[in-house]
Design an enzyme around this catalytic site. Structure first.
Site, mmCIF file in Angstrom:
data_model
loop_
_atom_site.group_PDB
_atom_site.id
_atom_site.type_symbol
_atom_site.label_atom_id
_atom_site.label_comp_id
_atom_site.label_asym_id
_atom_site.label_seq_id
_atom_site.Cartn_x
_atom_site.Cartn_y
_atom_site.Cartn_z
ATOM 1 N N CYS A 292 0.913 -0.940 -0.452
ATOM 2 C CA CYS A 292 -0.100 -0.174 0.455
ATOM 3 C C CYS A 292 0.886 1.503 -0.133
ATOM 4 O O CYS A 292 1.634 1.180 -1.070
ATOM 5 C CB CYS A 292 -1.031 0.135 1.356
ATOM 6 S SG CYS A 292 -1.730 -1.677 1.972
ATOM 7 N N ASP B 133 -9.857 -2.266 -5.156
ATOM 8 C CA ASP B 133 -8.914 -1.409 -4.803
ATOM 9 C C ASP B 133 -9.836 -0.528 -5.144
ATOM 10 O O ASP B 133 -9.204 -0.025 -6.519
ATOM 11 C CB ASP B 133 -7.447 -1.836 -4.973
ATOM 12 C CG ASP B 133 -6.543 -1.062 -4.635
ATOM 13 O OD1 ASP B 133 -6.969 0.023 -3.760
ATOM 14 O OD2 ASP B 133 -5.325 -1.852 -4.176
ATOM 15 N N HIS C 261 -8.092 -3.763 -0.989
ATOM 16 C CA HIS C 261 -7.233 -3.096 -1.276
ATOM 17 C C HIS C 261 -6.477 -4.201 0.514
ATOM 18 O O HIS C 261 -7.105 -4.103 1.455
ATOM 19 C CB HIS C 261 -7.404 -1.186 -0.852
ATOM 20 C CG HIS C 261 -6.104 -1.046 -0.855
ATOM 21 N ND1 HIS C 261 -5.141 -0.230 -1.634
ATOM 22 C CD2 HIS C 261 -5.547 -0.437 0.754
ATOM 23 C CE1 HIS C 261 -4.417 0.085 -0.891
ATOM 24 N NE2 HIS C 261 -4.472 0.042 0.558
#
Ligand SMILES: *[C@@H]1O[C@H](CO)[C@@H](O)[C@H](O)[C@H]1NC(C)=O
Ligand SMILES: *[C@@H]1O[C@H](CO)[C@@H](O)[C@H](O)[C@H]1NC(C)=O
Length: 278
Positions: free
Chosen positions: A164, A213, A245
């Site tokens: 991320c 996501d 995500h």
């Protein structure tokens, strides 16, 4: 029809799915990785050290494990999501890279104040948090950890997995001078990566993406693929159904599809790194 000539060795490695031994008895490259080295629950086994006022979580490989010796000149620079090294799953992933045979280190990107485990808690302002942790603040922390690995720990090849938030810094640190960059990268559901940051990479990168996501949408992902193709660097992009995500760090382990995706993303990173080391 002529039968393609396949060596017995490669037949054996296809049949058994494992590493075929070369004539010198050493394992050949493209080794299989046992998924059991990935830990998603339990107690971390590494330690925290402080260097240049930056806390770093370090996990060392087992010197007696057969995977360790061929990977001794390489190390893993783990770049976390916004939850930082405070998150158990991040420490356990660092430990898991150590079980893959690599010295593994994760710097605290947030000076002891990462995002709370639930970013929806009242009082936490994501916009403000991200604004406070831009490249001006984060680049120097990553650079310090990278220099520490090269200069103090003697790591010759630095391999950077990022998740991320940390995924963007994998791209940023694949660019620039040889000494100031990492040698290979892996990014799981990277966020906020600029086109210019993709275009600038000077090394190989592997990406694992989630089906759902909001930060790396299908549109952004396909744009990323196209830009990666133009870099002329080796790359890989995989997409996992049934994932959101964050899945490569925080998957719902009760959900077989998510558990598989987390395992597979980890194995993808290890195999990608092994490719440039072993
Ligand atoms: C060390 O880092 C802490 C935050 O983690 C900061 O408050 C402190 O001022 C820093 N000290 C030095 C000497 O830079
Ligand atoms: C969050 O931070 C941003 C940037 O500092 C600010 O504009 C916004 O008003 C803040 N939101 C809340 C709910 O406090």
């Amino acid at each position: 029809m002529p039968v393609p000539s396949i060596s017995l060795l490669s037949i054996a490695s296809v049949l058994f799915g494992g590493a075929a031994a070369g004539s010198d008895g050493k394992p050949q490259s493209c080794q299989a990785v046992d998924a059991s080295i990935l830990a998603s629950t339990g107690t971390p086994v590494g330690e925290e050290i402080v260097h240049n006022n930056i806390t770093m979580y370090i996990s060392r490989p087992d010197a007696n494990d057969v995977r360790t010796e061929p990977r001794a000149r390489a190390g893993v620079l783990y770049l976390t999501d916004v939850f930082g090294i405070a998150l158990n799953e991040n420490k356990l992933l660092v430990d898991s890279f150590a079980r893959a045979g690599y010295l593994a280190l994760a710097p605290d990107l947030f000076s002891g104040s990462p995002a709370p485990g639930d970013i929806n808690v009242p009082g936490f302002n994501t916009t403000e948090f991200l604004a406070r942790h831009g490249p001006d603040v984060t680049d120097p922390v990553v650079a310090t950890a990278l220099a520490y690995m090269r200069d103090e720990l003697g790591v010759e090849l630095v391999l950077a997995p990022g998740y991320c938030f940390g995924g963007r810094y994998v791209f940023r640190f694949l660019a620039g001078d040889r000494e100031a960059r990492v040698d290979a990268g892996f990014a799981a559901h990277p966020s906020m990566v600029g086109d210019d940051e993709i275009e600038a990479i000077a090394g190989p990168v592997s990406v694992a993406a989630a089906e759902n996501d909001a930060l790396l949408t299908a549109e952004l992902r396909s744009e990323m693929e196209s830009l990666l193709g133009q870099t002329g660097r080796p790359y890989q992009v995989t997409l996992f159904s049934g994932t959101q995500h964050g899945f490569a760090v925080r998957a719902d382990l009760e959900d077989a599809e998510q558990r598989f995706a987390k395992e597979e993303a980890f194995l993808q990173a290890v195999r990608w790194f092994d490719r440039f080391v072993v």
